[in-house]
Design a protein around this motif. Structure first.
Motif, mmCIF file in Angstrom:
data_model
loop_
_atom_site.group_PDB
_atom_site.id
_atom_site.type_symbol
_atom_site.label_atom_id
_atom_site.label_comp_id
_atom_site.label_asym_id
_atom_site.label_seq_id
_atom_site.Cartn_x
_atom_site.Cartn_y
_atom_site.Cartn_z
ATOM 1 N N PRO A 35 -29.992 -14.034 -5.663
ATOM 2 C CA PRO A 35 -30.844 -12.836 -5.576
ATOM 3 C C PRO A 35 -32.172 -13.100 -4.874
ATOM 4 N N VAL A 36 -32.723 -14.298 -5.065
ATOM 5 C CA VAL A 36 -33.978 -14.658 -4.404
ATOM 6 C C VAL A 36 -33.758 -14.808 -2.904
ATOM 7 N N ALA A 37 -32.671 -15.472 -2.527
ATOM 8 C CA ALA A 37 -32.368 -15.683 -1.109
ATOM 9 C C ALA A 37 -32.139 -14.371 -0.378
ATOM 10 N N LEU A 38 -31.497 -13.418 -1.053
ATOM 11 C CA LEU A 38 -31.187 -12.129 -0.425
ATOM 12 C C LEU A 38 -32.435 -11.323 -0.077
ATOM 13 N N LYS A 39 -33.544 -11.651 -0.689
ATOM 14 C CA LYS A 39 -34.790 -10.966 -0.360
ATOM 15 C C LYS A 39 -35.343 -11.427 0.994
ATOM 16 N N LYS A 40 -34.861 -12.580 1.465
ATOM 17 C CA LYS A 40 -35.344 -13.127 2.734
ATOM 18 C C LYS A 40 -34.339 -13.026 3.867
ATOM 19 N N ALA A 41 -33.039 -13.038 3.519
ATOM 20 C CA ALA A 41 -32.012 -13.031 4.567
ATOM 21 C C ALA A 41 -30.707 -12.493 4.015
ATOM 22 N N GLN A 42 -29.828 -12.095 4.922
ATOM 23 C CA GLN A 42 -28.522 -11.566 4.544
ATOM 24 C C GLN A 42 -27.411 -12.531 4.982
ATOM 25 N N PRO A 43 -26.278 -12.540 4.272
ATOM 26 C CA PRO A 43 -25.174 -13.438 4.629
ATOM 27 C C PRO A 43 -24.658 -13.254 6.053
ATOM 28 N N SER A 44 -24.861 -12.075 6.622
ATOM 29 C CA SER A 44 -24.398 -11.836 7.994
ATOM 30 C C SER A 44 -25.157 -12.692 9.010
ATOM 31 N N ASN A 45 -26.376 -13.122 8.655
ATOM 32 C CA ASN A 45 -27.140 -14.046 9.498
ATOM 33 C C ASN A 45 -27.027 -15.425 8.864
ATOM 34 N N LEU A 46 -25.984 -16.154 9.222
ATOM 35 C CA LEU A 46 -25.621 -17.381 8.523
ATOM 36 C C LEU A 46 -26.730 -18.429 8.480
ATOM 37 N N PRO A 47 -27.331 -18.823 9.601
ATOM 38 C CA PRO A 47 -28.373 -19.847 9.547
ATOM 39 C C PRO A 47 -29.550 -19.452 8.656
ATOM 40 N N GLU A 48 -29.984 -18.188 8.775
ATOM 41 C CA GLU A 48 -31.126 -17.738 7.981
ATOM 42 C C GLU A 48 -30.795 -17.683 6.498
ATOM 43 N N PHE A 49 -29.582 -17.214 6.167
ATOM 44 C CA PHE A 49 -29.224 -17.107 4.755
ATOM 45 C C PHE A 49 -29.038 -18.493 4.133
ATOM 46 N N ARG A 50 -28.441 -19.411 4.864
ATOM 47 C CA ARG A 50 -28.303 -20.775 4.345
ATOM 48 C C ARG A 50 -29.668 -21.381 4.042
ATOM 49 N N ALA A 51 -30.617 -21.196 4.955
ATOM 50 C CA ALA A 51 -31.964 -21.732 4.753
ATOM 51 C C ALA A 51 -32.656 -21.054 3.575
ATOM 52 N N ALA A 52 -32.472 -19.738 3.464
ATOM 53 C CA ALA A 52 -33.081 -18.996 2.356
ATOM 54 C C ALA A 52 -32.502 -19.435 1.024
ATOM 55 N N LEU A 53 -31.206 -19.713 0.999
ATOM 56 C CA LEU A 53 -30.561 -20.158 -0.237
ATOM 57 C C LEU A 53 -31.030 -21.555 -0.620
ATOM 58 N N ARG A 54 -31.178 -22.429 0.371
ATOM 59 C CA ARG A 54 -31.718 -23.763 0.095
ATOM 60 C C ARG A 54 -33.108 -23.670 -0.519
ATOM 61 N N ASP A 55 -33.963 -22.834 0.081
ATOM 62 C CA ASP A 55 -35.325 -22.669 -0.425
ATOM 63 C C ASP A 55 -35.328 -22.078 -1.831
ATOM 64 N N ALA A 56 -34.420 -21.142 -2.084
ATOM 65 C CA ALA A 56 -34.347 -20.505 -3.402
ATOM 66 C C ALA A 56 -33.913 -21.517 -4.460
ATOM 67 N N LEU A 57 -32.958 -22.370 -4.130
ATOM 68 C CA LEU A 57 -32.524 -23.417 -5.070
ATOM 69 C C LEU A 57 -33.679 -24.365 -5.372
ATOM 70 N N GLU A 58 -34.415 -24.738 -4.358
ATOM 71 C CA GLU A 58 -35.540 -25.662 -4.531
ATOM 72 C C GLU A 58 -36.655 -25.052 -5.375
ATOM 73 N N GLY A 59 -36.721 -23.746 -5.404
ATOM 74 C CA GLY A 59 -37.792 -23.074 -6.136
ATOM 75 C C GLY A 59 -37.445 -22.699 -7.574
ATOM 76 N N LEU A 60 -36.238 -22.993 -8.023
ATOM 77 C CA LEU A 60 -35.830 -22.602 -9.381
ATOM 78 C C LEU A 60 -36.638 -23.359 -10.441
ATOM 79 N N LYS A 61 -37.051 -22.634 -11.484
ATOM 80 C CA LYS A 61 -37.827 -23.235 -12.568
ATOM 81 C C LYS A 61 -37.278 -22.768 -13.922
ATOM 82 N N ASN A 62 -37.189 -23.719 -14.847
ATOM 83 C CA ASN A 62 -36.831 -23.417 -16.242
ATOM 84 C C ASN A 62 -35.523 -22.629 -16.352
#
Length: 383
Positions: free
Chosen positions: A319-346
């Motif tokens: 859900p966090v990644a989808l605020k920055k990019a959509q799956p249809s834009n593969l490179p951007e969504f992959r990067a957004a998902l990586r960043d979202a995973l790195e930002g997870l807390k608790n």
């Protein structure tokens, strides 16, 4: 002209809708066959329980069996990235395969959630490791827990026997460092292959050194081999295993020879035994009830817990990644998902509570460790 504008507007609307509702593809590389099959099978069964939709996006899970072989894991990962165009890769089951996958996922800039415990899979977080996360308690965390238990039991000498691969080496590096710092003398250091059928020579070397305790740094059913051999030659000291054996298949194969063995495991493995005030009790029970509800009682394992938490992380990160990019834009969504995973807390899971950061892609702490002793084919949590 008016008609053309209407057609154009409709086309844009359809494209926007298609983008918003595009599938999220998850590649899953597991050891469904080979020496690590007792890890990969429960992991696959767990992924099959994952939600079919997250944040309004359909989830598509594509499974690949690496046969417990690092080369096959690399080949499967490349196929998932290059041909299937996955957004994220889960796996593999074992440390050697996961290490082999690091450069593949990092080079392609695809986030990877490993289900293997090797500390060097995710540390240090630099280069291609910036794209890799893992859910199990690392070898470093569990080695520290075992050393603390050895100190509590006033053990001064210990022998080590582990796999002759990256998993065994990672355990040796972490355990030997912590043991030395605690004043514990390692009197023997032996290795064996995952496919070995005998460890008689190694066990005779160990018993000749007369250690008070022995640590077996292996995983799955092959970890039963040294323990049974030690019992056959009459070894009476305390035997320790790693969380790499915490599944029903190991208990079945090792049988009575493993009674009394001490090891650290995921809290999810002993969810029902956790105290009511444990911060992991609720999330561990959610996993336990879902897995046992699907597959029956007495089926919980370290490996299904590891896989469950990969799904938990994705449920929070997507859900966090989808605020920055959509799956249809593969490179951007992959990067957004990586960043979202790195930002997870608790984030509470079956293995523990995850708090990721740019320097920590595992995110677990001491709350993720439950020390247990094997009693008549069951895990008994130590107080």
């Amino acid at each position: 002209m008016k008609y053309s504008k209407l057609v154009l507007a409709a086309a844009i609307g359809l494209a926007t809708t298609a983008s918003a509702w595009a599938d999220i593809k998850v590649g899953v590389v597991l050891s469904g066959t080979g020496p690590a099959a007792s890890l990969g099978i429960p992991e696959k069964r767990t992924v099959e329980l994952f939600p079919k939709e997250i944040a309004g996006q359909k989830m598509d899970y594509i499974f690949m069996d690496d046969g417990s072989d690092p080369t096959a894991a690399v080949k499967a990962t490349k196929k998932l990235i290059d041909e299937d165009k996955v957004d994220v890769v889960i796996g593999s089951s074992i440390t050697p395969s996961s290490l082999a996958m690091v450069d593949v996922v990092g080079g392609a800039k695809v986030p990877n959630i490993s289900l293997a415990a090797g500390r060097n899979i995710v540390f240090p977080v630099e280069g291609n490791r910036q794209w890799v996360f893992n859910t199990p308690q690392t070898t470093g965390l569990m080695a520290s827990a075992i050393v603390k238990n050895l100190v509590q039991n006033k053990v001064k000498t210990v022998a080590f026997i582990g796999f002759d691969d990256a998993y065994g080496e990672d355990w040796w590096n972490n355990f030997s460092k912590d043991a030395k710092a605690a004043g514990i003398d390692i009197v023997a250091n032996e290795r064996y292959n995952r496919t070995a059928t005998s460890v008689t020579g190694q066990v005779l070397h160990i018993t000749a050194a007369k250690p008070q305790s022995v640590l077996i740094a292996a995983s799955g059913t092959p970890a039963a081999l040294p323990e049974r051999a030690l019992k056959q030659v009459g070894y009476k000291g305390q035997i320790y295993q790693t969380h790499g054996v915490a599944n029903p298949d190991f208990l079945r194969v090792c049988g009575a020879d493993c009674n009394g063995t001490i090891l650290p495991v995921s809290p999810g493995v002993v969810a029902a035994q956790l105290p009511a005030d444990s911060p992991i009790k609720q999330s561990a029970m959610k996993y336990a009830q879902a897995y046992e509800g699907a597959y029956g009682k007495n089926q919980l394992s370290q490996f299904s817990a590891n896989a469950w938490d990969a799904g938990t992380l994705l449920e929070h990160a997507i859900p966090v990644a989808l605020k920055k990019a959509q799956p249809s834009n593969l490179p951007e969504f992959r990067a957004a998902l990586r960043d979202a995973l790195e930002g997870l807390k608790n984030i509470a899971g079956a293995d523990g509570i995850y708090s990721m950061s740019p320097t920590d892609h595992n995110g677990l702490d001491d709350r993720a460790v439950a020390m247990v002793q094997i009693e008549n084919g069951t895990w008994k949590m130590q107080k």
